[in-house]
Design a protein around this motif. Structure first.
Motif, PDB file in Angstrom:
ATOM      1  N   ARG A 138      -5.541  -1.653   2.338  1.00 41.60           N
ATOM      2  CA  ARG A 138      -5.345  -3.087   2.558  1.00 41.60           C
ATOM      3  C   ARG A 138      -6.741  -3.692   2.413  1.00 41.60           C
ATOM      4  NH1 ARG A 138      -4.411  -5.429   6.914  1.00 41.60           N
ATOM      5  NH2 ARG A 138      -4.865  -3.735   8.323  1.00 41.60           N
ATOM      6  N   PRO A 139      -6.860  -4.935   1.924  1.00 39.28           N
ATOM      7  CA  PRO A 139      -8.181  -5.514   1.651  1.00 39.28           C
ATOM      8  C   PRO A 139      -9.157  -5.478   2.834  1.00 39.28           C
ATOM      9  CG  PRO A 139      -6.485  -6.886   0.684  1.00 39.28           C
ATOM     10  CD  PRO A 139      -5.776  -5.837   1.501  1.00 39.28           C
ATOM     11  N   GLU A 140      -8.675  -5.784   4.046  1.00 41.19           N
ATOM     12  CA  GLU A 140      -9.571  -5.815   5.212  1.00 41.19           C
ATOM     13  C   GLU A 140     -10.119  -4.414   5.524  1.00 41.19           C
ATOM     14  OE1 GLU A 140      -5.805  -6.824   6.307  1.00 41.19           O
ATOM     15  OE2 GLU A 140      -6.545  -7.923   4.569  1.00 41.19           O
ATOM     16  N   VAL A 141      -9.275  -3.419   5.376  1.00 41.73           N
ATOM     17  CA  VAL A 141      -9.675  -2.039   5.667  1.00 41.73           C
ATOM     18  C   VAL A 141     -10.662  -1.563   4.601  1.00 41.73           C
ATOM     19  CG1 VAL A 141      -8.834   0.320   5.995  1.00 41.73           C
ATOM     20  CG2 VAL A 141      -7.461  -1.613   6.797  1.00 41.73           C
ATOM     21  N   ARG A 142     -10.410  -1.934   3.346  1.00 39.09           N
ATOM     22  CA  ARG A 142     -11.319  -1.565   2.258  1.00 39.09           C
ATOM     23  C   ARG A 142     -12.695  -2.176   2.478  1.00 39.09           C
ATOM     24  NH1 ARG A 142      -9.975  -2.327  -4.142  1.00 39.09           N
ATOM     25  NH2 ARG A 142     -11.938  -1.507  -4.962  1.00 39.09           N
ATOM     26  N   GLU A 143     -12.719  -3.432   2.880  1.00 39.25           N
ATOM     27  CA  GLU A 143     -13.986  -4.118   3.143  1.00 39.25           C
ATOM     28  C   GLU A 143     -14.743  -3.432   4.282  1.00 39.25           C
ATOM     29  OE1 GLU A 143     -17.153  -6.548   2.895  1.00 39.25           O
ATOM     30  OE2 GLU A 143     -15.517  -6.442   1.442  1.00 39.25           O
ATOM     31  N   PHE A 144     -14.016  -3.009   5.309  1.00 37.45           N
ATOM     32  CA  PHE A 144     -14.635  -2.349   6.462  1.00 37.45           C
ATOM     33  C   PHE A 144     -15.306  -1.037   6.055  1.00 37.45           C
ATOM     34  CE2 PHE A 144     -14.422   0.663  10.009  1.00 37.45           C
ATOM     35  CZ  PHE A 144     -15.161  -0.030  10.956  1.00 37.45           C
ATOM     36  N   VAL A 171       0.847  -1.197   0.000  1.00 43.44           N
ATOM     37  CA  VAL A 171       0.000   0.000   0.000  1.00 43.44           C
ATOM     38  C   VAL A 171       0.885   1.251   0.000  1.00 43.44           C
ATOM     39  CG1 VAL A 171      -1.606   1.356   1.429  1.00 43.44           C
ATOM     40  CG2 VAL A 171      -2.042  -1.076   1.026  1.00 43.44           C
ATOM     41  N   ALA A 172       1.889   1.274   0.860  1.00 40.63           N
ATOM     42  CA  ALA A 172       2.800   2.425   0.935  1.00 40.63           C
ATOM     43  C   ALA A 172       3.591   2.579  -0.366  1.00 40.63           C
ATOM     44  CB  ALA A 172       3.741   2.270   2.125  1.00 40.63           C
ATOM     45  N   ALA A 173       4.069   1.464  -0.925  1.00 46.19           N
ATOM     46  CA  ALA A 173       4.865   1.514  -2.154  1.00 46.19           C
ATOM     47  C   ALA A 173       4.035   1.987  -3.349  1.00 46.19           C
ATOM     48  CB  ALA A 173       5.482   0.147  -2.442  1.00 46.19           C
ATOM     49  N   LEU A 174       2.809   1.467  -3.484  1.00 43.14           N
ATOM     50  CA  LEU A 174       1.913   1.892  -4.566  1.00 43.14           C
ATOM     51  C   LEU A 174       1.711   3.408  -4.505  1.00 43.14           C
ATOM     52  CD1 LEU A 174      -0.878  -0.835  -4.286  1.00 43.14           C
ATOM     53  CD2 LEU A 174       0.453  -0.373  -6.345  1.00 43.14           C
ATOM     54  N   SER A 175       1.458   3.903  -3.305  1.00 35.46           N
ATOM     55  CA  SER A 175       1.181   5.322  -3.102  1.00 35.46           C
ATOM     56  C   SER A 175       2.401   6.179  -3.410  1.00 35.46           C
ATOM     57  CB  SER A 175       0.743   5.564  -1.656  1.00 35.46           C
ATOM     58  OG  SER A 175      -0.334   4.723  -1.334  1.00 35.46           O
ATOM     59  N   GLU A 196      -1.933  11.306   2.598  1.00 33.03           N
ATOM     60  CA  GLU A 196      -2.170  11.058   4.021  1.00 33.03           C
ATOM     61  C   GLU A 196      -2.241   9.566   4.280  1.00 33.03           C
ATOM     62  OE1 GLU A 196      -5.531  13.139   5.634  1.00 33.03           O
ATOM     63  OE2 GLU A 196      -5.142  14.892   4.389  1.00 33.03           O
ATOM     64  N   GLY A 197      -1.718   9.139   5.426  1.00 36.27           N
ATOM     65  CA  GLY A 197      -1.856   7.759   5.867  1.00 36.27           C
ATOM     66  C   GLY A 197      -0.740   6.822   5.451  1.00 36.27           C
ATOM     67  N   LYS A 198       0.258   7.325   4.714  1.00 38.76           N
ATOM     68  CA  LYS A 198       1.318   6.445   4.200  1.00 38.76           C
ATOM     69  C   LYS A 198       2.121   5.784   5.314  1.00 38.76           C
ATOM     70  CE  LYS A 198       4.919   8.146   2.033  1.00 38.76           C
ATOM     71  NZ  LYS A 198       6.152   7.691   2.594  1.00 38.76           N
ATOM     72  N   ASP A 199       2.290   6.469   6.425  1.00 43.61           N
ATOM     73  CA  ASP A 199       3.083   5.921   7.526  1.00 43.61           C
ATOM     74  C   ASP A 199       2.462   4.664   8.114  1.00 43.61           C
ATOM     75  OD1 ASP A 199       4.826   7.995   7.105  1.00 43.61           O
ATOM     76  OD2 ASP A 199       3.984   9.243   8.686  1.00 43.61           O
TER      77      ASP A 199
END
Length: 117
Positions: A98-104, A55-59, A77-80
């Motif tokens: 991340r998949p779990e966070v997206r689902e939430f 996620v950090a690398a993509l961003s 925002e949120g990269k850390d």
């Protein structure tokens, strides 16, 4: 700038964002047209990375490419944390989860027309 030029710019930006995310193996890339629905931007892109590191690398790579190719300094925002990164390019808002966070959060369901998500 005329409205047509703004549209062409956001279209070119959107195309590069999508190709950047695909090149870096982002998953489940969804683009949402916000024109006429919100003043936050013309488009929203939501995608997933398999881990906090991805996620950090993509961003990071996306922000670097947009700066070098379009001269855009994006707000990020949120990269850390690496659970959910928001990238504001001005015309296109990008969310990398991340998949779990997206689902939430189910962000797409808020913006997609009824019956499409």
């Amino acid at each position: 700038m005329t409205a047509g030029q703004d549209s062409a710019t956001s279209e070119a930006l959107l195309a590069r964002i999508l190709s950047s995310l695909e090149e870096d193996k982002a998953e489940e890339i969804v683009q949402i047209d916000l024109r006429g629905k919100s003043a936050i931007g013309d488009y929203m892109v939501v995608c997933s990375g398999r881990s906090t590191r991805q996620v950090a690398a993509l961003s990071e790579k996306l922000v670097q490419r947009l700066k070098s190719e379009f001269g855009r300094a994006c707000k990020i925002e949120g990269k850390d944390t690496g659970d959910w990164v928001l990238i504001d390019t001005g015309d296109v808002i990008v969310h990398v989860f991340r998949p779990e966070v997206r689902e939430f959060y189910q962000l797409e369901k808020m913006w997609m027309p009824a019956g499409t998500a």
